[in-house]
Scaffold this active site. Structure first.
Site, PDB file in Angstrom:
ATOM      1  N   ARG A 107      25.166  17.846  51.536  1.00  0.00           N
ATOM      2  CA  ARG A 107      26.044  16.913  50.857  1.00  0.00           C
ATOM      3  C   ARG A 107      26.184  15.520  51.240  1.00  0.00           C
ATOM      4  NH1 ARG A 107      27.988  20.751  52.795  1.00  0.00           N
ATOM      5  NH2 ARG A 107      29.106  22.013  51.002  1.00  0.00           N
ATOM      6  N   THR A 108      25.919  15.089  52.634  1.00  0.00           N
ATOM      7  CA  THR A 108      26.121  13.936  52.981  1.00  0.00           C
ATOM      8  C   THR A 108      24.770  12.838  52.743  1.00  0.00           C
ATOM      9  OG1 THR A 108      27.252  14.649  54.937  1.00  0.00           O
ATOM     10  CG2 THR A 108      26.382  12.088  54.942  1.00  0.00           C
ATOM     11  N   LYS A 132       4.635  13.854  65.072  1.00  0.00           N
ATOM     12  CA  LYS A 132       3.607  13.274  65.844  1.00  0.00           C
ATOM     13  C   LYS A 132       3.934  12.588  67.198  1.00  0.00           C
ATOM     14  CE  LYS A 132       0.938  12.042  61.579  1.00  0.00           C
ATOM     15  NZ  LYS A 132       0.406  10.831  60.943  1.00  0.00           N
ATOM     16  N   ARG A 171      21.816   9.736  60.473  1.00  0.00           N
ATOM     17  CA  ARG A 171      22.494  10.944  61.137  1.00  0.00           C
ATOM     18  C   ARG A 171      21.517  11.478  62.069  1.00  0.00           C
ATOM     19  NH1 ARG A 171      24.927  16.146  58.426  1.00  0.00           N
ATOM     20  NH2 ARG A 171      26.699  14.817  58.056  1.00  0.00           N
ATOM     21  N   HIS A 192      32.132  10.529  62.327  1.00  0.00           N
ATOM     22  CA  HIS A 192      31.285  10.517  61.009  1.00  0.00           C
ATOM     23  C   HIS A 192      32.560   9.741  59.990  1.00  0.00           C
ATOM     24  CE1 HIS A 192      29.532  11.900  57.587  1.00  0.00           C
ATOM     25  NE2 HIS A 192      29.555  13.265  57.801  1.00  0.00           N
TER      26      HIS A 192
END
Lengths: 196, 314
Positions: free
Chosen positions: B54-55, B82, B104, B132
């Site tokens: 959702r975010t 990598k 995030r 948040h």
């Protein structure tokens, strides 16, 4: 927009002196809006499909006044009135701080409608350009007309009004404020003071 | 305001201003064509090092509605595998021209670290257990809108229930709700409360049944199944029995009480009734409002040209 005192009032310790003149009275405003309402009805041969949209912030009270006068002239008919905020469409976002006023509210679908945009002052024409772009996101009007109370000249885009309250030639550095109590032109002038 | 990293960096008037701006964006989203050209030519890059549905989609939708260009960086399919470092990732992307990073990450503090390596604006989409802030903003906006208020949240009684200890949502919400004048109660077993709670603008209660009668807002946090294996709760069933929204508790909830959840829900655990049967559930509105709120934040940072009060230290 209400008439406000000049931003920098003259003071003995210095500051910029701005002279302001009231060029139109409340009665002039009332008569001008009445005439514009008659012209609008004449041009559109009534109110079929007409939607009046006031531009935030200065055009909203004029749009509402126009609608009131219209319902006095043509009894029984009410014309839908909307508000449009164009600050998310201006071409100067990022160059000048833009703070949205009240949100837009368009009460009816605009497909096939005759939209009459209403603003207090027509200057460079950029606000009206932004408004026409905004209208496209609500539908496809059959026609868009422009009603302004004051046309002060200095157009930068090919935009012209359909209904004008008053033509007031002004200098670029003047500021025009339109309110229910009258129209005031403020100009920068006189000796410039400063801290001693 | 250059970054949106934490509720702590704002004050009440900025929060209210962002909510007012969100009203504008909500009106845009209700139009037949929900798009405005405000951020044309701006590039918004999503840097998601943790899974999110959702975010991430909410931010992308928000950027697109403002006509910005978007780029999504998904750690699981990138050179991070990598061994490319965070700093190299950020500097590489910045070299392609970025106006804002939405990040995030599982480590707290990453948004502040990012600001050292790029000229772009940084928006925190969740850092570790820390903050948040866009979730808190959309929660405040949802409460304000659902109750038909203007301004802040003065006088409202809000209970946040669940795993506060591991929740960045809770930390941001507590600050935002308190800043806007609400009265916040935390409801959780002692094992799920942070050890350092002294000085927080909250009351604490270990019994949900004690507070459920006098609430305006019930905010449920997700109870992760992993917590059971960490011995923080005896079993999930006992958690539900003592702290979950069971049918019995739902019956005791007045109709006007808003029920909220940041998602994703663990059905049967913290939410043991069907939320669509709760008159006060605004969980889906939270998601819708999330787009409006993120549009407001992006516009404020990249488009508006005006300043909000912040205590940012870059």
């Amino acid at each position: 927009m209400a008439i406000s005192e000049p931003v920098d009032a003259p003071s003995p310790s210095g500051g910029v002196f701005r002279s302001s003149t009231q060029v139109l009275s409340a009665d002039d405003i009332r008569r001008g809006i009445t005439r514009m309402a008659h012209e609008l009805l004449e041009r559109n041969r009534g109110l079929t499909g007409v939607v009046i949209v006031g531009l935030q912030k200065g055009g909203v009270w004029i749009a509402e006044r126009l609608a009131e006068v219209i319902s006095g002239i043509e009894p029984g008919a009410t014309v839908p009135v909307g508000r449009l905020d164009v600050s998310l469409y201006r071409d100067d976002i990022g160059l000048r701080p833009v703070t949205p006023g009240s949100a837009s509210h368009i009460p009816v679908p605009l497909d096939g409608a005759t939209v009459v945009l209403v603003d207090d002052v027509l200057f460079t024409g950029r606000t009206v350009r932004a408004a026409m772009e905004a209208l496209n996101d609500y539908g496809r009007p059959r026609a868009v007309q422009l009603a302004v109370f004051v046309d002060r000249g200095h157009r930068e885009l090919p935009i012209r009004p359909d209904f004008v309250g008053k033509n007031l030639p002004t200098r670029r550095d003047e500021d025009v404020q339109v309110g229910p109590d009258g129209v005031v032109i403020t100009q920068v002038g006189g000796p410039v003071g400063g801290p001693a | 305001m250059k970054h949106f990293r934490s509720i702590e960096e704002l004050d009440a008037s900025s929060l209210i201003r962002l909510m007012d701006l969100s009203e504008h964006m909500a009106e845009v989203n209700a139009r037949p064509i929900p798009k405005v050209p405000a951020l044309r030519g701006k590039n918004v890059v999503s840097l998601f090092f943790e899974d999110s549905t959702r975010t991430r989609l909410s931010f992308e939708t928000a950027a697109k509605r403002l006509s910005a260009d978007t780029m999504t960086f998904n750690a699981s399919s990138s050179s991070v595998n990598k061994g490319e470092s965070l700093r190299d990732t950020v500097e590489t992307l910045s070299a392609m021209g970025v106006d804002a990073f939405v990040v995030r990450h599982k480590s707290s503090g990453v948004p502040w670290q990012l600001s050292q390596w790029t000229e772009a604006s940084v928006i925190n989409a969740g850092d570790g257990w820390h903050q948040h802030p866009t979730q808190a903003l959309l929660d405040c906006f949802t409460i304000r809108r659902s109750l038909g208020r203007t301004g802040g949240l003065d006088g409202l009684k809000i209970a946040i229930v669940g795993d506060i200890k591991h929740s960045r949502v809770a930390r941001s919400d507590i600050q935002a709700f308190a800043m806007l004048g609400a009265h916040v109660t935390l409801v959780a077993p002692p094992t799920l409360l942070p050890p350092e709670i002294a000085g927080w603008p909250v009351e604490v209660c270990h019994d949900l049944d004690d507070v459920i009668g006098g609430l305006d807002v019930l905010y449920l946090l997700r109870m992760q199944r992993e917590r059971m294996s960490e011995s923080l709760v005896p079993t999930l069933r006992e958690y539900t029995d003592r702290y979950g929204l069971t049918p019995a508790r739902a019956r005791r909830l007045a109709d006007h009480v808003l029920v909220m959840h940041p998602g994703p829900m663990n059905r049967g655990v913290e939410m043991a009734v069907d939320p669509s049967e709760l008159p006060g559930s605004v969980i889906l509105q939270q998601v819708t409002n999330g787009v409006s709120v993120r549009m407001a934040v992006l516009f404020q940072l990249l488009g508006s040209g005006d300043e909000l009060n912040t205590t940012e230290v870059s």
